[in-house]
Design a protein around this motif. Sequence first.
Motif, short mmCIF file in Angstrom:
data_model
loop_
_atom_site.label_atom_id
_atom_site.label_comp_id
_atom_site.label_asym_id
_atom_site.label_seq_id
_atom_site.Cartn_x
_atom_site.Cartn_y
_atom_site.Cartn_z
N GLN A 136 0.83 -1.20 0.00
CA GLN A 136 0.00 0.00 0.00
C GLN A 136 0.87 1.26 0.00
O GLN A 136 0.59 2.22 -0.71
CB GLN A 136 -0.92 0.00 1.23
CG GLN A 136 -2.07 -0.99 1.14
CD GLN A 136 -3.07 -0.82 2.27
OE1 GLN A 136 -2.77 -0.19 3.29
NE2 GLN A 136 -4.25 -1.39 2.09
N PHE A 168 6.25 3.06 -10.70
CA PHE A 168 5.31 3.76 -9.83
C PHE A 168 5.66 5.24 -9.81
O PHE A 168 6.74 5.66 -10.25
CB PHE A 168 5.34 3.18 -8.41
CG PHE A 168 6.65 3.40 -7.69
CD1 PHE A 168 6.80 4.42 -6.76
CD2 PHE A 168 7.76 2.58 -7.93
CE1 PHE A 168 7.99 4.63 -6.09
CE2 PHE A 168 8.96 2.78 -7.27
CZ PHE A 168 9.07 3.81 -6.34
N ASN A 201 2.77 10.26 -5.67
CA ASN A 201 1.52 9.79 -5.06
C ASN A 201 1.59 8.32 -4.63
O ASN A 201 0.61 7.77 -4.13
CB ASN A 201 0.32 10.01 -5.99
CG ASN A 201 0.46 9.25 -7.31
OD1 ASN A 201 1.30 8.37 -7.47
ND2 ASN A 201 -0.39 9.60 -8.27
N GLN A 202 2.73 7.68 -4.85
CA GLN A 202 2.98 6.29 -4.47
C GLN A 202 1.99 5.32 -5.11
O GLN A 202 1.69 4.25 -4.54
CB GLN A 202 2.99 6.13 -2.94
CG GLN A 202 4.11 6.90 -2.27
CD GLN A 202 4.32 6.49 -0.82
OE1 GLN A 202 3.76 5.52 -0.34
NE2 GLN A 202 5.15 7.25 -0.11
N LYS A 203 1.47 5.67 -6.28
CA LYS A 203 0.57 4.78 -7.01
C LYS A 203 1.32 4.10 -8.15
O LYS A 203 2.20 4.68 -8.77
CB LYS A 203 -0.63 5.56 -7.56
CG LYS A 203 -1.59 6.05 -6.49
CD LYS A 203 -2.82 6.70 -7.13
CE LYS A 203 -3.82 7.15 -6.08
NZ LYS A 203 -5.04 7.74 -6.69
N SER A 204 0.91 2.89 -8.42
CA SER A 204 1.55 2.12 -9.49
C SER A 204 1.20 2.70 -10.85
O SER A 204 0.08 3.18 -11.08
CB SER A 204 1.09 0.66 -9.43
OG SER A 204 1.61 -0.07 -10.51
N ALA A 254 -3.71 -3.40 -9.14
CA ALA A 254 -3.14 -2.10 -9.50
C ALA A 254 -3.43 -1.84 -10.96
O ALA A 254 -3.10 -2.64 -11.83
CB ALA A 254 -1.63 -2.08 -9.24
N GLU A 259 -6.11 4.20 -13.17
CA GLU A 259 -6.64 4.85 -11.98
C GLU A 259 -5.63 5.81 -11.35
O GLU A 259 -5.90 6.41 -10.31
CB GLU A 259 -7.07 3.80 -10.95
CG GLU A 259 -8.21 2.91 -11.45
CD GLU A 259 -8.58 1.82 -10.47
OE1 GLU A 259 -7.88 1.72 -9.41
OE2 GLU A 259 -9.53 1.07 -10.73
N ASN A 260 -4.48 5.94 -11.98
CA ASN A 260 -3.46 6.87 -11.48
C ASN A 260 -3.66 8.21 -12.18
O ASN A 260 -3.29 8.39 -13.34
CB ASN A 260 -2.06 6.32 -11.76
CG ASN A 260 -0.97 7.13 -11.07
OD1 ASN A 260 -1.10 8.34 -10.87
ND2 ASN A 260 0.13 6.47 -10.74
N LYS A 309 7.28 0.18 -4.87
CA LYS A 309 5.84 -0.11 -4.76
C LYS A 309 5.53 -1.60 -4.94
O LYS A 309 4.64 -2.14 -4.30
CB LYS A 309 5.08 0.72 -5.80
CG LYS A 309 3.57 0.58 -5.74
CD LYS A 309 2.97 1.23 -4.51
CE LYS A 309 1.46 1.16 -4.51
NZ LYS A 309 0.89 1.74 -3.26
#
Length: 301
Positions: A71, A94, A98-101, A113, A117-118, A284
């Motif tokens: 997460q 990643f 925002n630390q999103k993949s 993931a 959606e990023n 990530k």
Amino acid sequence: MRKIKLLSLILISLAMALWFNLRSSTPSIPTVTSSPPKTIRYFERILPQSIAHILLIPANSRFLVTPALSQKVATVEEFAQKHRAVAILNAGFFDPANQKSTSYIVLQGKVVADPKENERLVNNPNLKPYLSQIFNRTEFRRYLCRQTISYSIALHNQSPPAGCQLVDAIGAGPSLLPELTSVKEGFVDNANKRDALGSNQPNARTAVGITRDGSVVLVMVAQKPSSPANSGVSLPALADFMKTLGADKAMNLDGGSSSSLYYNGRTFYGKVDLEGNSIKRPVKSVLLVQENAQTIGISNK
């Protein structure tokens, strides 16, 4: 009395002769030597401008290679402690902000993931021309084909082979073997002088490959602390190196400061600063190497 003793001696002699004949005629049972269990092999290769750390996970062994997602970003040691893994290799791309993949990840058949959606990726005006390519990049896959596990490397939109179910997948790219696909996957656009990975420049790199017999090769190429400014390996050189390790299929994973490999309680980092010190950046997603509770055949698809 003498006759009785003589008869007894004759009978004893005959019995002993019969016993020896039977013993010599009985076929001997061959000793069966069991083959040693297949295990992970770690070794290093000293390259002209870098040091390659390599793990070979043999086919039909007791080990599984699967992706994992955190997460929040975490070091490979933290991944190892959480999952009790034998080895860990950093994997997907990643966004550190925002630390999103920015890579697809599938675990046990479920998408965990999705780069669509990023919002920082989708709404980046500089990347909009390449989004269709970004959403169809290369991924490392684990299939279940009836009762057999197999590994493969394929584009995200590619369907699994007939009779096989996609279990896990983790994206990154580009493909290195059988061919380098930097342009096809949107990393390189020569007309607009775009090269997102600095493909032809030496850098710390990470890759995964599959050999002809289905073995998995994990590679982390580290810069040399003695010459941090111009050490590492380019993507074309990385592709050539994976071929020397016997890989038929191979793909690039997140490199640079993310390059890190954990094995047997020790961690190797790929990127070094100008003073030659290792850069330890949390990541990530990773590839885990864990012992499989069940003995299942592994092949290459």
